[in-house]
Design an enzyme around this catalytic site. Structure first.
Site, PDB file in Angstrom:
ATOM      1  N   ASP A  30       0.858  -1.189   0.000  1.00 59.19           N
ATOM      2  CA  ASP A  30       0.000   0.000   0.000  1.00 59.19           C
ATOM      3  C   ASP A  30       0.898   1.244   0.000  1.00 59.19           C
ATOM      4  O   ASP A  30       1.869   1.317   0.745  1.00 59.19           O
ATOM      5  CB  ASP A  30      -0.909  -0.006   1.224  1.00 59.19           C
ATOM      6  CG  ASP A  30      -2.033   1.000   1.112  1.00 59.19           C
ATOM      7  OD1 ASP A  30      -3.204   0.569   1.083  1.00 59.19           O
ATOM      8  OD2 ASP A  30      -1.757   2.221   1.063  1.00 59.19           O
ATOM      9  N   ILE A  31       0.552   2.213  -0.830  1.00 57.53           N
ATOM     10  CA  ILE A  31       1.388   3.411  -0.978  1.00 57.53           C
ATOM     11  C   ILE A  31       1.324   4.305   0.267  1.00 57.53           C
ATOM     12  O   ILE A  31       2.241   5.088   0.521  1.00 57.53           O
ATOM     13  CB  ILE A  31       0.984   4.192  -2.254  1.00 57.53           C
ATOM     14  CG1 ILE A  31       2.107   5.105  -2.721  1.00 57.53           C
ATOM     15  CG2 ILE A  31      -0.304   4.959  -2.052  1.00 57.53           C
ATOM     16  CD1 ILE A  31       1.888   5.669  -4.113  1.00 57.53           C
ATOM     17  N   ASN A  86     -12.975  -3.393   2.181  1.00 55.39           N
ATOM     18  CA  ASN A  86     -14.037  -2.384   2.187  1.00 55.39           C
ATOM     19  C   ASN A  86     -14.848  -2.441   0.891  1.00 55.39           C
ATOM     20  O   ASN A  86     -14.277  -2.601  -0.189  1.00 55.39           O
ATOM     21  CB  ASN A  86     -13.424  -0.986   2.320  1.00 55.39           C
ATOM     22  CG  ASN A  86     -12.668  -0.805   3.623  1.00 55.39           C
ATOM     23  OD1 ASN A  86     -13.029  -1.372   4.643  1.00 55.39           O
ATOM     24  ND2 ASN A  86     -11.604  -0.009   3.593  1.00 55.39           N
ATOM     25  N   GLN A  93     -14.542   2.580   1.211  1.00 57.40           N
ATOM     26  CA  GLN A  93     -13.818   2.170   0.005  1.00 57.40           C
ATOM     27  C   GLN A  93     -13.458   3.418  -0.803  1.00 57.40           C
ATOM     28  O   GLN A  93     -14.317   4.267  -1.056  1.00 57.40           O
ATOM     29  CB  GLN A  93     -14.669   1.220  -0.851  1.00 57.40           C
ATOM     30  CG  GLN A  93     -13.903   0.663  -2.059  1.00 57.40           C
ATOM     31  CD  GLN A  93     -14.714  -0.346  -2.862  1.00 57.40           C
ATOM     32  OE1 GLN A  93     -15.929  -0.480  -2.672  1.00 57.40           O
ATOM     33  NE2 GLN A  93     -14.050  -1.049  -3.755  1.00 57.40           N
ATOM     34  N   HIS A  99     -10.090  -5.180  -3.233  1.00 60.93           N
ATOM     35  CA  HIS A  99      -8.769  -5.356  -2.628  1.00 60.93           C
ATOM     36  C   HIS A  99      -8.915  -5.756  -1.173  1.00 60.93           C
ATOM     37  O   HIS A  99      -9.843  -5.328  -0.492  1.00 60.93           O
ATOM     38  CB  HIS A  99      -7.911  -4.098  -2.753  1.00 60.93           C
ATOM     39  CG  HIS A  99      -8.575  -2.846  -2.272  1.00 60.93           C
ATOM     40  ND1 HIS A  99      -9.515  -2.173  -3.025  1.00 60.93           N
ATOM     41  CD2 HIS A  99      -8.454  -2.159  -1.117  1.00 60.93           C
ATOM     42  CE1 HIS A  99      -9.937  -1.112  -2.361  1.00 60.93           C
ATOM     43  NE2 HIS A  99      -9.319  -1.087  -1.190  1.00 60.93           N
ATOM     44  N   PHE A 100      -7.987  -6.600  -0.754  1.00 60.64           N
ATOM     45  CA  PHE A 100      -7.894  -7.009   0.641  1.00 60.64           C
ATOM     46  C   PHE A 100      -6.658  -6.336   1.231  1.00 60.64           C
ATOM     47  O   PHE A 100      -5.561  -6.466   0.694  1.00 60.64           O
ATOM     48  CB  PHE A 100      -7.738  -8.533   0.759  1.00 60.64           C
ATOM     49  CG  PHE A 100      -8.980  -9.292   0.391  1.00 60.64           C
ATOM     50  CD1 PHE A 100      -9.357  -9.440  -0.944  1.00 60.64           C
ATOM     51  CD2 PHE A 100      -9.778  -9.857   1.372  1.00 60.64           C
ATOM     52  CE1 PHE A 100     -10.509 -10.138  -1.283  1.00 60.64           C
ATOM     53  CE2 PHE A 100     -10.936 -10.559   1.046  1.00 60.64           C
ATOM     54  CZ  PHE A 100     -11.295 -10.689  -0.287  1.00 60.64           C
ATOM     55  N   HIS A 101      -6.846  -5.623   2.347  1.00 63.71           N
ATOM     56  CA  HIS A 101      -5.720  -5.065   3.084  1.00 63.71           C
ATOM     57  C   HIS A 101      -5.212  -6.123   4.063  1.00 63.71           C
ATOM     58  O   HIS A 101      -6.012  -6.689   4.823  1.00 63.71           O
ATOM     59  CB  HIS A 101      -6.153  -3.872   3.931  1.00 63.71           C
ATOM     60  CG  HIS A 101      -6.721  -2.703   3.193  1.00 63.71           C
ATOM     61  ND1 HIS A 101      -5.992  -1.561   2.933  1.00 63.71           N
ATOM     62  CD2 HIS A 101      -7.961  -2.475   2.679  1.00 63.71           C
ATOM     63  CE1 HIS A 101      -6.752  -0.677   2.299  1.00 63.71           C
ATOM     64  NE2 HIS A 101      -7.954  -1.209   2.138  1.00 63.71           N
TER      65      HIS A 101
HETATM   66  P1  5GP Z   1      -9.792   1.480   0.404  1.00 67.33           P
HETATM   67  O1  5GP Z   1     -10.115   2.641   1.291  1.00 67.33           O
HETATM   68  O2  5GP Z   1     -10.413   1.624  -0.971  1.00 67.33           O
HETATM   69  O3  5GP Z   1     -10.112   0.156   1.049  1.00 67.33           O
HETATM   70  O4  5GP Z   1      -8.213   1.485   0.252  1.00 67.33           O
HETATM   71  C1  5GP Z   1      -7.521   1.855  -0.907  1.00 67.33           C
HETATM   72  C2  5GP Z   1      -6.061   1.742  -0.593  1.00 67.33           C
HETATM   73  O5  5GP Z   1      -5.336   1.884  -1.802  1.00 67.33           O
HETATM   74  C3  5GP Z   1      -5.536   2.810   0.383  1.00 67.33           C
HETATM   75  O6  5GP Z   1      -4.984   2.196   1.516  1.00 67.33           O
HETATM   76  C4  5GP Z   1      -4.504   3.568  -0.449  1.00 67.33           C
HETATM   77  O7  5GP Z   1      -3.371   3.959   0.292  1.00 67.33           O
HETATM   78  C5  5GP Z   1      -4.150   2.565  -1.529  1.00 67.33           C
HETATM   79  N1  5GP Z   1      -3.730   3.189  -2.773  1.00 67.33           N
HETATM   80  C6  5GP Z   1      -4.383   4.168  -3.450  1.00 67.33           C
HETATM   81  N2  5GP Z   1      -3.704   4.488  -4.573  1.00 67.33           N
HETATM   82  C7  5GP Z   1      -2.616   3.694  -4.604  1.00 67.33           C
HETATM   83  C8  5GP Z   1      -1.537   3.572  -5.538  1.00 67.33           C
HETATM   84  O8  5GP Z   1      -1.444   4.254  -6.547  1.00 67.33           O
HETATM   85  N3  5GP Z   1      -0.594   2.625  -5.243  1.00 67.33           N
HETATM   86  C9  5GP Z   1      -0.670   1.842  -4.134  1.00 67.33           C
HETATM   87  N4  5GP Z   1       0.308   0.955  -3.935  1.00 67.33           N
HETATM   88  N5  5GP Z   1      -1.672   1.930  -3.234  1.00 67.33           N
HETATM   89  C10 5GP Z   1      -2.632   2.862  -3.464  1.00 67.33           C
END
Ligand code: 5GP
Length: 145
Positions: A30-31, A86, A93, A99-101
């Site tokens: 995750d970035i 999420n 989300q 995606h799974f964290h």
């Molecule tokens: P969500 O809130 O949709 O469950 O989480 C999305 C996740 O994607 C966030 O934790 C965010 O940091 C990550 N993310 C968003 N854009 C990028 C990207 O360009 N590269 C990477 N590696 N992670 C990203």
């Protein structure tokens, strides 16, 4: 179909720090990690939410997710972790590609400590639980795999 930043990562148009890849799954850092080792596991299939995902992609993620969790824990030295998935704006989300964290839990609180959770408990009656179970079970029975 959903075109997102993860579609660009999958096509190699923007970089990622990859930790795992097979025919149906990609995992990368995750970035903006909320703990060291915070990893995202995604299907290559572009679907916004888990309920839309094909059985093949879901099975592929299910097969590899425990192995990725073990690797993240071993690499970080963490002994606790959360797997978070999420679905929908209301559920936080931000990227509309499933995606799974995998998030190591490294301290009780604070930046970089991992996932903070509030757990707003309610106390439904047994009858209310039974009615809800019946509704969900009936819906499932009407939409077999
Ligand atoms: P969500 O809130 O949709 O469950 O989480 C999305 C996740 O994607 C966030 O934790 C965010 O940091 C990550 N993310 C968003 N854009 C990028 C990207 O360009 N590269 C990477 N590696 N992670 C990203």
């Amino acid at each position: 179909m959903s075109e997102t930043i993860f579609s660009k990562i999958l096509r190699g148009e923007i970089p990622c720090h990859r930790v795992y890849e097979d025919a149906l799954v990609l995992a990368f850092m995750d970035i903006n990690p909320i703990a060291p080792g915070h990893t995202l596991v995604i299907p290559k299939e572009a679907r916004a939410t888990l309920a839309e995902l094909s059985d093949d992609s879901a099975a592929a993620i299910g097969r590899v997710l425990p192995r990725i969790c073990r690797a993240v824990m071993q690499a970080t030295g963490a002994t606790a972790y959360n797997v978070l998935q999420n679905n929908g704006v209301g559920a936080h989300q931000a990227v509309f590609h499933v995606h799974f964290h995998v998030i190591p839990k490294v301290a009780p609180s604070g930046p970089g400590s991992g996932l903070g959770i509030t757990w707003p408990v309610t106390k439904p009656s047994s009858e209310e639980l039974a009615a809800m179970a019946q509704r969900i079970a009936a819906t499932l029975a009407a939409s077999p795999a």
